[in-house]
Design a protein around this motif. Structure first.
Motif, PDB file in Angstrom:
ATOM      1  N   ARG A 110       0.834  -1.208   0.000  1.00  0.00           N
ATOM      2  CA  ARG A 110       0.000   0.000   0.000  1.00  0.00           C
ATOM      3  C   ARG A 110       0.864   1.252   0.000  1.00  0.00           C
ATOM      4  O   ARG A 110       0.525   2.251  -0.652  1.00  0.00           O
ATOM      5  CB  ARG A 110      -0.932  -0.021   1.208  1.00  0.00           C
ATOM      6  CG  ARG A 110      -2.007  -1.093   1.144  1.00  0.00           C
ATOM      7  CD  ARG A 110      -2.992  -0.971   2.288  1.00  0.00           C
ATOM      8  NE  ARG A 110      -4.009  -2.026   2.234  1.00  0.00           N
ATOM      9  CZ  ARG A 110      -5.139  -2.006   2.922  1.00  0.00           C
ATOM     10  NH1 ARG A 110      -5.415  -0.987   3.730  1.00  0.00           N
ATOM     11  NH2 ARG A 110      -6.004  -2.997   2.820  1.00  0.00           N
ATOM     12  N   ASP A 111       1.968   1.212   0.739  1.00  0.00           N
ATOM     13  CA  ASP A 111       2.847   2.384   0.754  1.00  0.00           C
ATOM     14  C   ASP A 111       3.440   2.625  -0.629  1.00  0.00           C
ATOM     15  O   ASP A 111       3.526   3.777  -1.084  1.00  0.00           O
ATOM     16  CB  ASP A 111       3.961   2.182   1.780  1.00  0.00           C
ATOM     17  CG  ASP A 111       4.813   3.427   1.936  1.00  0.00           C
ATOM     18  OD1 ASP A 111       4.412   4.324   2.699  1.00  0.00           O
ATOM     19  OD2 ASP A 111       5.869   3.518   1.271  1.00  0.00           O
ATOM     20  N   HIS A 112       3.842   1.553  -1.294  1.00  0.00           N
ATOM     21  CA  HIS A 112       4.360   1.713  -2.657  1.00  0.00           C
ATOM     22  C   HIS A 112       3.298   2.290  -3.581  1.00  0.00           C
ATOM     23  O   HIS A 112       3.599   3.155  -4.419  1.00  0.00           O
ATOM     24  CB  HIS A 112       4.825   0.363  -3.204  1.00  0.00           C
ATOM     25  CG  HIS A 112       5.163   0.396  -4.662  1.00  0.00           C
ATOM     26  ND1 HIS A 112       6.276   1.028  -5.164  1.00  0.00           N
ATOM     27  CD2 HIS A 112       4.499  -0.109  -5.733  1.00  0.00           C
ATOM     28  CE1 HIS A 112       6.300   0.906  -6.471  1.00  0.00           C
ATOM     29  NE2 HIS A 112       5.240   0.227  -6.854  1.00  0.00           N
ATOM     30  N   ALA A 113       2.051   1.859  -3.420  1.00  0.00           N
ATOM     31  CA  ALA A 113       0.979   2.389  -4.264  1.00  0.00           C
ATOM     32  C   ALA A 113       0.784   3.886  -4.027  1.00  0.00           C
ATOM     33  O   ALA A 113       0.504   4.643  -4.962  1.00  0.00           O
ATOM     34  CB  ALA A 113      -0.319   1.634  -3.995  1.00  0.00           C
ATOM     35  N   ARG A 114       0.951   4.320  -2.782  1.00  0.00           N
ATOM     36  CA  ARG A 114       0.745   5.736  -2.459  1.00  0.00           C
ATOM     37  C   ARG A 114       1.937   6.587  -2.849  1.00  0.00           C
ATOM     38  O   ARG A 114       1.780   7.704  -3.367  1.00  0.00           O
ATOM     39  CB  ARG A 114       0.467   5.896  -0.957  1.00  0.00           C
ATOM     40  CG  ARG A 114       0.295   7.349  -0.495  1.00  0.00           C
ATOM     41  CD  ARG A 114      -0.032   7.437   0.995  1.00  0.00           C
ATOM     42  NE  ARG A 114       1.029   6.914   1.837  1.00  0.00           N
ATOM     43  CZ  ARG A 114       2.078   7.623   2.263  1.00  0.00           C
ATOM     44  NH1 ARG A 114       2.191   8.912   1.928  1.00  0.00           N
ATOM     45  NH2 ARG A 114       3.003   7.075   3.019  1.00  0.00           N
TER      46      ARG A 114
ATOM     47  N   SER B 257      -1.393  -0.406   7.508  1.00  0.00           N
ATOM     48  CA  SER B 257      -2.120  -0.601   6.249  1.00  0.00           C
ATOM     49  C   SER B 257      -3.399   0.217   6.232  1.00  0.00           C
ATOM     50  O   SER B 257      -3.750   0.848   5.230  1.00  0.00           O
ATOM     51  CB  SER B 257      -2.451  -2.090   6.057  1.00  0.00           C
ATOM     52  OG  SER B 257      -1.291  -2.876   5.966  1.00  0.00           O
ATOM     53  N   VAL B 258      -4.116   0.193   7.354  1.00  0.00           N
ATOM     54  CA  VAL B 258      -5.355   0.971   7.452  1.00  0.00           C
ATOM     55  C   VAL B 258      -5.041   2.459   7.396  1.00  0.00           C
ATOM     56  O   VAL B 258      -5.766   3.245   6.764  1.00  0.00           O
ATOM     57  CB  VAL B 258      -6.111   0.602   8.744  1.00  0.00           C
ATOM     58  CG1 VAL B 258      -7.364   1.472   8.902  1.00  0.00           C
ATOM     59  CG2 VAL B 258      -6.494  -0.885   8.730  1.00  0.00           C
ATOM     60  N   ALA B 259      -3.956   2.864   8.049  1.00  0.00           N
ATOM     61  CA  ALA B 259      -3.570   4.281   8.008  1.00  0.00           C
ATOM     62  C   ALA B 259      -3.252   4.721   6.586  1.00  0.00           C
ATOM     63  O   ALA B 259      -3.558   5.863   6.197  1.00  0.00           O
ATOM     64  CB  ALA B 259      -2.379   4.518   8.928  1.00  0.00           C
ATOM     65  N   GLU B 260      -2.636   3.838   5.789  1.00  0.00           N
ATOM     66  CA  GLU B 260      -2.392   4.163   4.379  1.00  0.00           C
ATOM     67  C   GLU B 260      -3.718   4.447   3.664  1.00  0.00           C
ATOM     68  O   GLU B 260      -3.824   5.379   2.864  1.00  0.00           O
ATOM     69  CB  GLU B 260      -1.664   3.007   3.684  1.00  0.00           C
ATOM     70  CG  GLU B 260      -0.205   2.857   4.063  1.00  0.00           C
ATOM     71  CD  GLU B 260       0.690   3.856   3.353  1.00  0.00           C
ATOM     72  OE1 GLU B 260       0.182   4.648   2.530  1.00  0.00           O
ATOM     73  OE2 GLU B 260       1.904   3.844   3.620  1.00  0.00           O
TER      74      GLU B 260
ATOM     75  N   ALA C 251      -6.448   5.467   5.119  1.00  0.00           N
ATOM     76  CA  ALA C 251      -7.042   6.681   5.682  1.00  0.00           C
ATOM     77  C   ALA C 251      -6.443   7.937   5.070  1.00  0.00           C
ATOM     78  O   ALA C 251      -7.161   8.904   4.770  1.00  0.00           O
ATOM     79  CB  ALA C 251      -6.865   6.693   7.203  1.00  0.00           C
ATOM     80  N   VAL C 252      -5.114   7.956   4.867  1.00  0.00           N
ATOM     81  CA  VAL C 252      -4.495   9.173   4.327  1.00  0.00           C
ATOM     82  C   VAL C 252      -4.686   9.278   2.825  1.00  0.00           C
ATOM     83  O   VAL C 252      -4.562  10.366   2.250  1.00  0.00           O
ATOM     84  CB  VAL C 252      -2.986   9.246   4.677  1.00  0.00           C
ATOM     85  CG1 VAL C 252      -2.782   9.205   6.178  1.00  0.00           C
ATOM     86  CG2 VAL C 252      -2.193   8.146   3.986  1.00  0.00           C
ATOM     87  N   THR C 253      -5.000   8.160   2.157  1.00  0.00           N
ATOM     88  CA  THR C 253      -5.148   8.171   0.698  1.00  0.00           C
ATOM     89  C   THR C 253      -6.593   8.331   0.262  1.00  0.00           C
ATOM     90  O   THR C 253      -6.874   8.930  -0.772  1.00  0.00           O
ATOM     91  CB  THR C 253      -4.589   6.861   0.096  1.00  0.00           C
ATOM     92  OG1 THR C 253      -3.270   6.665   0.569  1.00  0.00           O
ATOM     93  CG2 THR C 253      -4.588   6.909  -1.414  1.00  0.00           C
TER      94      THR C 253
ATOM     95  N   SER D 163      -4.262  -0.086  -7.315  1.00  0.00           N
ATOM     96  CA  SER D 163      -3.795  -0.546  -6.004  1.00  0.00           C
ATOM     97  C   SER D 163      -3.860   0.557  -4.964  1.00  0.00           C
ATOM     98  O   SER D 163      -3.214   0.469  -3.918  1.00  0.00           O
ATOM     99  CB  SER D 163      -2.368  -1.091  -6.121  1.00  0.00           C
ATOM    100  OG  SER D 163      -1.515  -0.147  -6.728  1.00  0.00           O
ATOM    101  N   SER D 164      -4.648   1.597  -5.221  1.00  0.00           N
ATOM    102  CA  SER D 164      -4.785   2.681  -4.250  1.00  0.00           C
ATOM    103  C   SER D 164      -5.262   2.134  -2.907  1.00  0.00           C
ATOM    104  O   SER D 164      -6.248   1.394  -2.850  1.00  0.00           O
ATOM    105  CB  SER D 164      -5.787   3.720  -4.756  1.00  0.00           C
ATOM    106  OG  SER D 164      -6.068   4.659  -3.733  1.00  0.00           O
ATOM    107  N   PRO D 165      -4.596   2.462  -1.793  1.00  0.00           N
ATOM    108  CA  PRO D 165      -4.985   1.909  -0.497  1.00  0.00           C
ATOM    109  C   PRO D 165      -6.405   2.274  -0.061  1.00  0.00           C
ATOM    110  O   PRO D 165      -7.030   1.521   0.689  1.00  0.00           O
ATOM    111  CB  PRO D 165      -3.961   2.517   0.465  1.00  0.00           C
ATOM    112  CG  PRO D 165      -2.815   2.913  -0.384  1.00  0.00           C
ATOM    113  CD  PRO D 165      -3.391   3.302  -1.706  1.00  0.00           C
ATOM    114  N   GLY D 166      -6.910   3.407  -0.523  1.00  0.00           N
ATOM    115  CA  GLY D 166      -8.233   3.843  -0.075  1.00  0.00           C
ATOM    116  C   GLY D 166      -9.364   3.475  -1.004  1.00  0.00           C
ATOM    117  O   GLY D 166     -10.476   3.999  -0.879  1.00  0.00           O
TER     118      GLY D 166
END
Length: 665
Positions: free
Chosen positions: A209-213, A575-578, A580-582, A609-612
Motif C-alpha cells: 500500500r505504501d508503494h501504491a501511495r 495498512s489501514v492508516a495508508e 485513511a491518508v489516501t 492498487s490505491s490503499p483507499g
C-alpha cells in the motif's frame, strides 16, 4: 471422574477428554469448585496444532502420577486459546510479565478468584511434578502471601492495560515506518532479521500500500523479495500449496509444519495484491495455489473453513513432526525412477545429508523448472504418494475471525485472478458464518460440525468478519453482505468501544476477567483494534456513514504510538492508516455489458492498487447501495463515477478515461 471435555466444541479440549486428569472447562463452575475445595486453579492453555502442547500432554497429562497430584490438590482447567482468546490474552500478559516470555502450552496457577500467582509455559514431567508440589506447599503454608501476590499482579496488569494517548498516523509517520523496516530487513534472505521467521503478512500489505501511495522502490522491493523467498523455500508446500506457520531458520528452509487458516487467508490476499502491483506470475501462482489449499484441505461440509492442520503426524502412538512432508533422494527415486528422481532431487534441494532431520529434506523450489509439463507430472505423482502416508490431524473448528480473513482473501483473489470459483467459495463461507455464528444479533467465536459454541465473539471476530464481508460485497455487489456488515460493526461500536473511543477485545457485557483485554499489536492476525479500524474505514467509504470513519480514526490514534515505533508489530494498523491518508477513493460503475463497458471499467478500477479504493458495480439506484444512488447511465450507456477525498469527478464512459481519473493524485 466426570468426562467434562467429551462434548466440547474444541478439538483441542477433546484431545484431552480421556486424560486421567479431572479437567474442567473454563467457567464459573470450575472456580466455584476451587472455592468449595479451597484449592488453587491449575490453568493449562494451548491449541490443537501446537507441537509442545502435544509433548506436555503425553509426558504429563496422560500420566497417572501427574493426574493423581493434580486431581488431589488443584482444580485443573483446560482452555483452547483459539476458542477463548480473551482468557489466553490476560493470562499470557501475566506469563510474559512474570517470566519475560510467553508461548504455548501456557501453565498458570490462579487463586479461586482468578488472580494469577504463578505462570510459565512448557514443563517436562519431573519439573512439572516439582512445580505442583511447590505450588501446593506455598498455597498451604503461605496463603496470605500468595493471595496478596495474586492481587498485586492482577492490579499491575490492569494498570499496564490502560490505554495511552496517541495522535493520527500521518504520511510522514508512514514514510518513517518504511525507513525503520528497511533497517531491519534481511537483504540476503528476505523477511526481517533473525530466526525463526514468521510470514509478515500484514507488514507486506502495508509495504504494497505504501508503494501504491508513494512509489517507494524500497517498499516494493522488501515486499517482493520476501514473498519470493517464502514461496520458493520449504515453508511453502511445493506439492499441495499453502504455507506452514513459520520457518525455524533464517533461510525459510525448515518450517514448523502446522498450516494455519489465518496465515494462508492473509497470504493469498497479499500475493494477489503483489500480482496486481507487479504482474509477477510467481505471485499469481502462489495466490491461486494457496486459495486452492484452503478450499480443498480446510473446507468443511457446512461451508466454513477449519482452523489448522497439525504440525505432527501420529504414528504408532507417537507424534512425529514433518513426517508427511519430508523426503530423501531414495524416496524420490523410488516414486519417480532413477532419472526423474535424481532430477527432482536436484530441483527440490533434496540432498543425501538432508535439510531437516534424520537425512530427510523439506522441498524447496528455488528456481522455476525448465520443463513445466514434466514438473506438473512429477508433482502429481509425488502428491499421490504423499497422500498414502499418515496425515496430520485437522483442527476442524470454524473460527469467526479467521473465516472473515478467508472470505476477504478469496474474494480479492477471485476478482483479481478472474477465478469465480474462489468468489463462490467466499460466498458459501459467508453464508455459513453469518447464518450460524450470528445468534440473536451477536457474534459467537466458533463452531464445530455446524454447531455454534457458547464463547462470545471478541473484537477481532467483528473486525475481520466485517473486512471479509465488505470485500465480498464489492466482489459480488450483493447487498446482503453490506447489511450484515453494518449489523456487526454497529454491535462493535455499542459494546466494544468505551467513551474515549478505545477499542477493547471483549464486549462490555461479556464475562469479566481480572483485566479487560485490549491488544494493540498485530501478531499472527490483525488486532481487534486495527481490524475494526479497517472495517469501519471501508464501511464509511461504501455507506457514507461518517460515524464509521470517526470510529476508525479514533481507533488508529490509540494504536499509533506502538505501530509507528515498532512497525513490524503494527502492520495492519499501518495498512489501514495508508487507506485513511489516501482515501476514500470511491468508484461506482453503473450498467452492464462487456468490452468498452461496465465489466471492463470494473476490471480497470480493481486493477488500481490505491490503499483507499472501494469499488461497487450495479444498476442505477440499486436498493441498499449508497454509492449507486442518483448515478444514472450516461446517454444510455454504462458509466463510472469517481470520488476522491470526498470530492467527485464528472462521470466517465470509457476505460481510458477511467484509468486517467484513477491515475490523478
Amino acid at each position: 471422574m466426570a468426562n467434562r471435555l467429551a462434548s466440547a466444541t474444541s478439538p483441542y479440549l477433546q484431545q484431552h477428554a480421556d486424560n486421567p486428569v479431572d479437567w474442567w472447562e473454563w467457567g464459573e463452575e470450575a472456580f466455584a469448585e476451587a472455592r468449595r475445595r479451597d484449592v488453587p486453579i491449575l490453568l493449562s492453555v494451548g491449541y490443537a496444532a501446537c507441537h509442545w502442547c502435544h509433548v506436555m500432554a503425553h509426558e504429563s497429562f496422560e500420566d497417572d502420577e501427574v493426574a493423581r497430584v493434580l486431581n488431589a490438590n488443584f482444580v485443573a482447567v483446560k482452555v483452547d486459546r483459539e476458542e477463548r482468546p480473551d482468557v489466553d490474552a490476560v493470562y499470557m500478559n501475566a506469563t510474559t510479565a512474570l517470566t519475560g516470555h510467553g508461548g504455548w502450552p501456557m501453565t498458570c496457577a490462579l487463586t479461586p478468584d482468578g488472580d494469577p500467582f504463578f505462570a510459565g509455559t512448557y514443563f517436562p514431567r519431573e519439573q512439572f511434578l516439582a512445580l505442583l508440589a511447590n505450588i501446593t506447599r506455598v498455597w498451604t503454608e503461605q496463603r496470605p502471601e500468595v493471595l496478596a501476590s495474586g492481587a498485586h499482579i492482577a492490579s499491575r496488569l490492569r494498570e499496564v492495560a490502560a490505554p495511552t494517548a496517541g495522535s493520527a498516523i500521518s504520511p510522514d509517520d508512514l514514510d518513517a515506518a518504511v525507513v525503520t523496516l528497511r533497517r531491519q530487513f534481511d537483504d540476503a534472505r528476505g523477511g526481517f532479521v533473525g530466526a525463526p521467521k514468521f510470514p509478515p503478512s500484514m507488514v507486506l500489505e502495508f509495504l504494497l500500500r505504501d508503494h501504491a501511495r508513494t512509489g517507494s522502490p524500497d517498499a516494493l522491493a522488501m515486499a517482493s523479495r520476501t514473498c519470493e523467498a517464502m514461496a520458493r523455500g520449504g515453508m511453502f508446500d511445493q506439492l499441495a500449496g499453502g504455507f506452514a506457520r513459520y520457518a525455524v531458520d533464517a533461510d525459510w528452509v525448515v518450517p514448523h509444519f502446522e498450516k494455519m487458516l489465518y496465515d494462508n487467508a492473509q497470504l493469498m490476499r497479499v500475493y494477489a495484491h503483489l500480482w496486481r502491483a507487479t504482474g509477477d506470475e510467481l505471485a499469481r501462482r502462489i495466490a491461486s495455489e494457496t486459495a486452492e489449499f484452503v478450499i480443498r484441505d480446510l473446507g468443511t461440509e457446512a461451508g466454513g473453513f477449519a482452523s489448522a492442520l497439525d504440525a505432527d503426524t501420529v504414528v504408532d502412538g507417537r507424534s512425529v513432526e514433518g513426517l508427511t512432508y519430508v523426503w530423501t533422494p531414495d524416496e524420490l527415486r523410488g516414486v519417480l525412477g532413477d532419472e526423474d528422481g535424481t532430477r527432482a532431487a536436484e530441483l527440490l534441494s533434496v540432498t543425501p545429508q538432508g535439510t531437516f532431520e534424520h537425512g530427510t529434506s523439506t522441498l524447496q523450489l528455488r528456481r522455476d523448472p525448465d520443463d513445466a509439463q514434466w514438473w506438473e507430472q512429477v508433482r502429481a505423482r509425488l502428491l499421490v504418494t504423499r497422500g498414502e502416508r499418515p496425515q496430520p490431524a485437522r483442527d476442524d473448528k470454524v473460527v469467526t475471525s479467521w473465516n472473515g480473513l478467508a472470505i476477504a482473501g478469496l474474494a480479492d483473489a477471485g476478482v483479481l485472478l478472474d477465478r469465480p470459483d474462489l468468489v463462490q467459495a467466499a460466498v458459501r463461507c459467508a453464508e455459513f458464518v453469518v447464518g450460524t455464528h450470528l445468534v440473536d444479533g451477536r457474534l459467537r467465536r466458533a463452531s464445530r460440525d455446524g454447531v455454534v459454541g457458547s464463547a462470545a465473539g471478541v473484537a477481532d471476530d467483528h473486525g475481520n468478519l466485517a473486512e471479509g464481508l465488505l470485500a465480498l460485497h464489492q466482489a459480488t455487489g450483493d447487498v446482503r453482505w453490506l447489511d450484515a456488515t453494518t449489523t456487526v460493526l454497529d454491535v462493535a461500536l455499542e459494546h466494544f468501544v468505551d467513551a474515549d473511543g478505545v477499542v477493547h477485545d471483549t464486549a462490555d457485557d461479556a464475562e469479566q476477567l481480572f483485566a479487560r483485554p485490549r491488544a494493540i499489536t498485530d501478531n499472527a492476525e490483525p488486532s481487534g483494534t486495527s481490524s475494526l479500524a479497517g472495517a469501519w474505514l471501508t464501511a464509511a467509504a461504501l455507506t457514507g456513514q461518517t460515524r464509521y470513519r470517526e470510529a476508525a480514526e479514533r481507533a488508529l490514534e490509540s494504536v499509533a504510538p506502538l505501530a509507528t515505533r515498532e512497525p513490524r508489530f503494527g502492520g495492519w494498523a499501518l495498512s489501514v492508516a495508508e487507506a485513511a491518508v489516501t482515501g476514500p477513493l470511491q468508484v461506482a460503475v453503473v450498467g452492464e455489458g462487456e468490452g468498452e463497458s461496465a465489466d471492463a471499467m470494473v476490471a480497470a478500477a480493481r486493477a488500481s492498487s490505491s490503499p483507499g479504493l472501494v469499488v461497487i458495480h450495479g444498476q442505477p439506484d440499486s436498493p441498499g447501495q449508497p454509492l449507486l444512488e442518483a448515478r444514472p447511465l450516461v446517454g444510455g450507456e454504462p458509466a463510472a463515477y469517481v470520488c476522491r477525498g470526498f470530492v467527485c469527478d464528472a462521470p466517465v464512459t470509457t476505460v481510458d478515461d477511467l484509468r486517467r481519473a484513477l491515475g490523478r493524485s
